[in-house]
Design a protein around this motif. Structure first.
Motif, PDB file in Angstrom:
ATOM      1  N   TRP A   7       0.829  -1.205   0.000  1.00  0.00           N
ATOM      2  CA  TRP A   7       0.000   0.000   0.000  1.00  0.00           C
ATOM      3  C   TRP A   7       0.866   1.259   0.000  1.00  0.00           C
ATOM      4  CZ3 TRP A   7      -4.807   0.222  -1.385  1.00  0.00           C
ATOM      5  CH2 TRP A   7      -5.604  -0.921  -1.277  1.00  0.00           C
ATOM      6  N   MET A   8       1.987   1.219   0.692  1.00  0.00           N
ATOM      7  CA  MET A   8       2.897   2.359   0.677  1.00  0.00           C
ATOM      8  C   MET A   8       3.450   2.574  -0.726  1.00  0.00           C
ATOM      9  SD  MET A   8       6.257   2.974   3.048  1.00  0.00           S
ATOM     10  CE  MET A   8       7.131   1.604   2.288  1.00  0.00           C
ATOM     11  N   TRP A   9       3.735   1.492  -1.410  1.00  0.00           N
ATOM     12  CA  TRP A   9       4.210   1.548  -2.793  1.00  0.00           C
ATOM     13  C   TRP A   9       3.168   2.213  -3.684  1.00  0.00           C
ATOM     14  CZ3 TRP A   9       3.444  -2.746  -6.730  1.00  0.00           C
ATOM     15  CH2 TRP A   9       4.196  -2.528  -7.876  1.00  0.00           C
ATOM     16  N   MET A  10       1.903   1.843  -3.502  1.00  0.00           N
ATOM     17  CA  MET A  10       0.830   2.454  -4.283  1.00  0.00           C
ATOM     18  C   MET A  10       0.754   3.951  -4.019  1.00  0.00           C
ATOM     19  SD  MET A  10      -2.113  -0.471  -3.915  1.00  0.00           S
ATOM     20  CE  MET A  10      -3.345   0.639  -4.586  1.00  0.00           C
ATOM     21  N   SER A  11       0.935   4.354  -2.761  1.00  0.00           N
ATOM     22  CA  SER A  11       0.909   5.783  -2.433  1.00  0.00           C
ATOM     23  C   SER A  11       2.037   6.523  -3.132  1.00  0.00           C
ATOM     24  CB  SER A  11       1.028   5.960  -0.920  1.00  0.00           C
ATOM     25  OG  SER A  11       1.098   7.321  -0.579  1.00  0.00           O
ATOM     26  N   ALA A  12       3.228   5.898  -3.152  1.00  0.00           N
ATOM     27  CA  ALA A  12       4.361   6.529  -3.823  1.00  0.00           C
ATOM     28  C   ALA A  12       4.128   6.649  -5.319  1.00  0.00           C
ATOM     29  CB  ALA A  12       5.636   5.724  -3.548  1.00  0.00           C
ATOM     30  N   MET A  13       3.478   5.639  -5.923  1.00  0.00           N
ATOM     31  CA  MET A  13       3.171   5.695  -7.351  1.00  0.00           C
ATOM     32  C   MET A  13       2.245   6.871  -7.666  1.00  0.00           C
ATOM     33  SD  MET A  13       4.763   3.217  -8.951  1.00  0.00           S
ATOM     34  CE  MET A  13       3.830   2.873 -10.437  1.00  0.00           C
ATOM     35  N   SER A  14       1.359   7.172  -6.745  1.00  0.00           N
ATOM     36  CA  SER A  14       0.466   8.315  -6.941  1.00  0.00           C
ATOM     37  C   SER A  14       1.211   9.634  -6.777  1.00  0.00           C
ATOM     38  CB  SER A  14      -0.696   8.245  -5.943  1.00  0.00           C
ATOM     39  OG  SER A  14      -1.545   9.358  -6.072  1.00  0.00           O
ATOM     40  N   ASP A  15       2.153   9.673  -5.833  1.00  0.00           N
ATOM     41  CA  ASP A  15       2.897  10.899  -5.567  1.00  0.00           C
ATOM     42  C   ASP A  15       3.682  11.381  -6.778  1.00  0.00           C
ATOM     43  OD1 ASP A  15       2.048  11.414  -3.046  1.00  0.00           O
ATOM     44  OD2 ASP A  15       3.753  10.490  -2.037  1.00  0.00           O
ATOM     45  N   VAL A  16       4.282  10.434  -7.519  1.00  0.00           N
ATOM     46  CA  VAL A  16       5.129  10.847  -8.633  1.00  0.00           C
ATOM     47  C   VAL A  16       4.328  11.444  -9.776  1.00  0.00           C
ATOM     48  CG1 VAL A  16       6.885   9.138  -8.065  1.00  0.00           C
ATOM     49  CG2 VAL A  16       5.080   8.540  -9.686  1.00  0.00           C
ATOM     50  N   ARG A  17       3.017  11.372  -9.694  1.00  0.00           N
ATOM     51  CA  ARG A  17       2.165  11.953 -10.739  1.00  0.00           C
ATOM     52  C   ARG A  17       1.446  13.202 -10.242  1.00  0.00           C
ATOM     53  NH1 ARG A  17       3.124   6.914 -11.515  1.00  0.00           N
ATOM     54  NH2 ARG A  17       3.337   6.093 -13.627  1.00  0.00           N
TER      55      ARG A  17
ATOM     56  N   TRP B 217      -4.152   2.371 -11.075  1.00  0.00           N
ATOM     57  CA  TRP B 217      -5.118   1.274 -11.204  1.00  0.00           C
ATOM     58  C   TRP B 217      -4.400  -0.021 -11.577  1.00  0.00           C
ATOM     59  CZ3 TRP B 217      -8.546   4.742 -14.779  1.00  0.00           C
ATOM     60  CH2 TRP B 217      -9.165   5.707 -14.000  1.00  0.00           C
ATOM     61  N   GLU B 218      -3.427   0.090 -12.466  1.00  0.00           N
ATOM     62  CA  GLU B 218      -2.670  -1.101 -12.861  1.00  0.00           C
ATOM     63  C   GLU B 218      -1.897  -1.673 -11.674  1.00  0.00           C
ATOM     64  OE1 GLU B 218      -0.239   0.240 -16.032  1.00  0.00           O
ATOM     65  OE2 GLU B 218      -1.898   0.474 -17.465  1.00  0.00           O
ATOM     66  N   VAL B 219      -1.304  -0.786 -10.885  1.00  0.00           N
ATOM     67  CA  VAL B 219      -0.568  -1.239  -9.707  1.00  0.00           C
ATOM     68  C   VAL B 219      -1.512  -1.884  -8.703  1.00  0.00           C
ATOM     69  CG1 VAL B 219       0.744  -0.441  -7.706  1.00  0.00           C
ATOM     70  CG2 VAL B 219       1.298   0.409  -9.979  1.00  0.00           C
ATOM     71  N   ARG B 220      -2.690  -1.286  -8.526  1.00  0.00           N
ATOM     72  CA  ARG B 220      -3.653  -1.843  -7.566  1.00  0.00           C
ATOM     73  C   ARG B 220      -4.076  -3.240  -7.990  1.00  0.00           C
ATOM     74  NH1 ARG B 220      -8.472   2.056  -6.649  1.00  0.00           N
ATOM     75  NH2 ARG B 220      -6.713   3.281  -5.872  1.00  0.00           N
TER      76      ARG B 220
ATOM     77  N   ILE C  51      -1.490   6.980   7.982  1.00  0.00           N
ATOM     78  CA  ILE C  51      -0.052   7.104   8.232  1.00  0.00           C
ATOM     79  C   ILE C  51       0.721   7.090   6.923  1.00  0.00           C
ATOM     80  CG2 ILE C  51       1.960   5.967   9.232  1.00  0.00           C
ATOM     81  CD1 ILE C  51       0.039   4.897  11.417  1.00  0.00           C
ATOM     82  N   ASP C  52       0.474   6.081   6.102  1.00  0.00           N
ATOM     83  CA  ASP C  52       1.287   5.919   4.899  1.00  0.00           C
ATOM     84  C   ASP C  52       0.981   6.958   3.833  1.00  0.00           C
ATOM     85  OD1 ASP C  52       2.901   3.840   5.715  1.00  0.00           O
ATOM     86  OD2 ASP C  52       1.400   2.341   5.241  1.00  0.00           O
ATOM     87  N   TYR C  53      -0.253   7.456   3.793  1.00  0.00           N
ATOM     88  CA  TYR C  53      -0.545   8.547   2.874  1.00  0.00           C
ATOM     89  C   TYR C  53      -0.077   9.876   3.467  1.00  0.00           C
ATOM     90  CZ  TYR C  53      -3.423   5.429   0.048  1.00  0.00           C
ATOM     91  OH  TYR C  53      -3.857   4.415  -0.748  1.00  0.00           O
ATOM     92  N   GLY C  54      -0.178   9.994   4.793  1.00  0.00           N
ATOM     93  CA  GLY C  54       0.190  11.256   5.429  1.00  0.00           C
ATOM     94  C   GLY C  54       1.675  11.409   5.659  1.00  0.00           C
TER      95      GLY C  54
ATOM     96  N   SER D 135      -2.674  -7.709  12.188  1.00  0.00           N
ATOM     97  CA  SER D 135      -2.377  -7.852  10.757  1.00  0.00           C
ATOM     98  C   SER D 135      -3.327  -7.047   9.887  1.00  0.00           C
ATOM     99  CB  SER D 135      -2.444  -9.330  10.353  1.00  0.00           C
ATOM    100  OG  SER D 135      -3.769  -9.833  10.507  1.00  0.00           O
ATOM    101  N   TRP D 136      -4.412  -6.587  10.458  1.00  0.00           N
ATOM    102  CA  TRP D 136      -5.421  -5.875   9.679  1.00  0.00           C
ATOM    103  C   TRP D 136      -5.041  -4.410   9.567  1.00  0.00           C
ATOM    104  CZ3 TRP D 136      -9.428  -2.292  11.319  1.00  0.00           C
ATOM    105  CH2 TRP D 136     -10.329  -1.995  10.285  1.00  0.00           C
ATOM    106  N   LEU D 137      -5.028  -3.893   8.340  1.00  0.00           N
ATOM    107  CA  LEU D 137      -4.732  -2.480   8.109  1.00  0.00           C
ATOM    108  C   LEU D 137      -6.012  -1.671   8.194  1.00  0.00           C
ATOM    109  CD1 LEU D 137      -2.167  -2.491   5.146  1.00  0.00           C
ATOM    110  CD2 LEU D 137      -1.719  -2.357   7.591  1.00  0.00           C
TER     111      LEU D 137
END
Length: 621
Positions: free
Chosen positions: A213-223, A271-274, A332-335, A323-325
């Motif tokens: 999920w952190m990876w997905m957030s970073a993918m959004s940041d670069v755009r 969307w592709e990453v998700r 946290i990870d978006y902020g 284990s549940w997010l």
């Protein structure tokens, strides 16, 4: 086979298995970021933090107590002969559950208050950093703008990028971990290995899922730039200012297409990453299923009493809950990206304090020199000004002319210290402008640019903002208005100089272009009357006719009180009476002299003047 499990067809690598993902340095960096999040809570205030911590502490206690009370209730049911034998344990369990629910309800208010206070503090910090540099070069930096937008919580998409939410979420997660440890301690009384195994596997599942999920957030940041582009087109569609052009030229469909394209460009890779992430949850599900199966087998084959098994079963469920997010994990990870952005803004753009002076006003305008100045805008492939030298004598009225894009406005921005030369220097009475107190220097000059600001405040403020330390000088404001020829139309306004000039606001009034020009004259004259001894007029009347522009220049010149005037105009007929005219071409001064001297030289100025004169004569005919 392993490579097929970790590599997507388009080359995306599953971040859970990247070499070095769990190296100690990465874990230390993550821990440091989490500590920074918790430190942000100091902006929420001690009382709010206490109100935030208390319900969380109650939830930790109820996690362990609910497991113990459940075991007590099961044991009581096994030996009970009548309902009253289980009433005590039942009421205790119900009471614990109710207390836990009440704590969650009570937690909502201080969580919201703390998050908003932290957000407000961070926004204020970013504004101070953005305003702190004496120049404006950092505002041309796309990376700076992206970081400012991240740090100030844009609320893009379905989540909110909020440092406040991240800080509160981190505190919530901290207490959840403590609650999980308390539940593991309940199990460890009878099954220490099971407790340790469940704790490790639950944290491992959380870590694996979180990395994706952190990876997905970073993918959004670069755009972020595409997000900003989409917002720009959305603004053109919804704001009042461009509405005339949008409707007159039928641009709505074109803008909608551009908006949609920008949104798709920003979101399609995400969307592709998700999809890629969701298809690779087999390992996580396997660990979860194995944890549950082992727990059932161990407890079922232990030979312990039903009460003990029930107590450990409830505690095991609480441990596996780690284990549940939940929403706090996403907060946290978006902020946390906002905290990183804030760190970058602070480290890269907070200017060092310096103790410098500015030559005090001697009662006469300063002697200004540009000495071999070269300047290139960020991202440009060639300089706007190239080894330029220019002198402005005290009290001189200097005209700077040249084709559009020649660098005339850039020259004035350098004079104001909004940018600094790449090489060469600008001196004020012999002192390098880089070494001066720019605020003190700017208190000696004023500028009116072509796109001068129409402030959404009173008439008086719009005049006095050129010397804001004299906002209360009502007599000076009225004198400047009278000298600018604006007295009549201002007297007709509902509240005179106290009339709010904001057409879109309640009781606000809008002015015509010509009326705004008269206020611009008054603004310049007010500055001249309050020790501004360098006046820069950078085509503030470019859209007016020749006569109106000439009246503007004449009024400012007459009221300048001996100040140096730098006049930029694309109409050469309006600069004929200046003390000196310089032609800016190719980043350098190519001609200099009076109008007569330049006409006699028969160079570029003379050719352009004759061309404009011929066009004017034709229009008159």
């Amino acid at each position: 086979m392993a490579n097929e499990n970790t590599m997507a067809p388009d080359g995306l690598v599953d971040p859970r298995f990247v070499l070095g993902a769990f190296r100690p340095s990465a874990l230390r960096e993550m821990a440091a970021e989490r500590v920074k999040l918790l430190r942000l809570l100091r902006h929420a205030g001690g009382g709010t933090v206490a109100a935030l911590v208390a319900p969380q502490a109650v939830s930790v206690a109820t996690t362990a107590l609910s497991a113990v009370s459940t075991g007590w209730l099961v044991g009581a049911v096994g030996s009970a002969h009548r309902f009253t034998d289980v009433l005590g344990p039942l009421l205790v369990l119900v009471g614990i559950v109710l207390i836990d629910r009440m704590a969650q309800v009570v937690l909502a208010l201080p969580s919201a208050v703390a998050a908003r206070r932290v957000d407000g503090a961070v926004r204020s910090m970013v504004r101070e950093i953005a305003l702190a540099p004496e120049g404006i070069g950092h505002l041309d930096d796309a990376e700076f703008r992206d970081d400012v937008e991240r740090a100030c919580d844009l609320g893009l998409g379905w989540r909110t990028r909020s440092p406040g939410n991240a800080a509160v979420g981190q505190l919530t997660l901290l207490f959840q971990v403590v609650a999980g440890l308390a539940a593991a301690a309940v199990i460890a009384v009878h099954f220490p290995l099971l407790a340790a195994g469940l704790l490790v596997l639950s944290l491992l599942m959380r870590m694996l899922t979180r990395r994706q999920w952190m990876w997905m957030s970073a993918m959004s940041d670069v755009r972020m730039s595409e997000h900003r582009k989409a917002q720009y087109f959305a603004g053109l569609l919804g704001e009042a200012a461009p509405a005339k052009d949008v409707r007159l030229f039928g641009l709505a469909d074109w803008l909608l297409t551009r908006f949609r394209d920008a949104q798709l460009t920003a979101h399609r890779p995400l969307w592709e990453v998700r999809t890629f992430v969701l298809r690779r949850q087999g390992l996580t599900f396997t660990i979860a299923a194995a944890s549950a199966a082992v727990t059932l087998i161990v407890l079922g084959a232990s030979g312990q009493s039903p009460a003990t098994v029930a107590r450990c079963m409830v505690a095991a469920w609480a441990v596996m809950g780690l284990s549940w997010l939940g929403q706090e994990a996403f907060d946290i990870d978006y902020g946390v990206a906002t905290v990183r952005a804030l760190d970058r803004v602070t480290s890269r753009h907070l200017p060092p304090a310096r103790d410098s002076g500015c030559p005090a006003s001697t009662g006469r305008p300063p002697h200004v020199r540009f000495e071999n100045v070269t300047f290139t805008y960020r991202g440009a492939d060639r300089p706007v000004l190239d080894d330029l030298s220019l002198e402005v004598s005290p009290g001189e009225t200097l005209a700077v002319v040249g084709i559009n894009g020649a660098g005339k406005t850039t020259l004035m921005k350098l004079l104001a210290g909004l940018y600094h030369p790449d090489s060469g220097r600008i001196t004020i009475d012999g002192a390098d402008l880089r070494e001066l107190d720019l605020q003190a220097w700017r208190a000696r000059m004023t500028a009116l640019f072509q796109d001068f600001v129409h402030y959404g405040t009173t008439v008086a403020d719009n005049v006095a903002f050129s010397a804001p330390e004299h906002l209360s000088d009502v007599a000076g404001i009225n004198a400047a208005i009278a000298a600018a020829g604006a007295e009549q139309f201002i007297a007709e306004l509902p509240d005179g100089i106290d009339t709010a000039l904001w057409h879109g606001g309640e009781h606000g009034v809008g002015l015509s272009g010509g009326q705004w020009q008269k206020l611009a004259i008054a603004r310049a004259l007010f500055a001249a009357a309050h020790a501004r001894d360098v006046l820069v007029l950078d085509e503030p009347t470019a859209h007016l006719d020749v006569e109106a522009e000439q009246e503007f220049n004449d009024r400012v010149t007459a009221g300048a009180g001996g100040a140096s005037i730098v006049l930029i105009s694309h109409r050469l007929s309006n600069v004929r009476g200046t003390d000196r005219i310089v032609v800016l071409d190719g980043g350098r001064i190519t001609e200099s002299g009076t109008h007569e001297q330049l006409m006699d030289a028969d160079g570029g100025y003379a050719a352009l003047f004759r061309l404009q004169a011929a066009r004017f004569a034709k229009a008159e005919a």
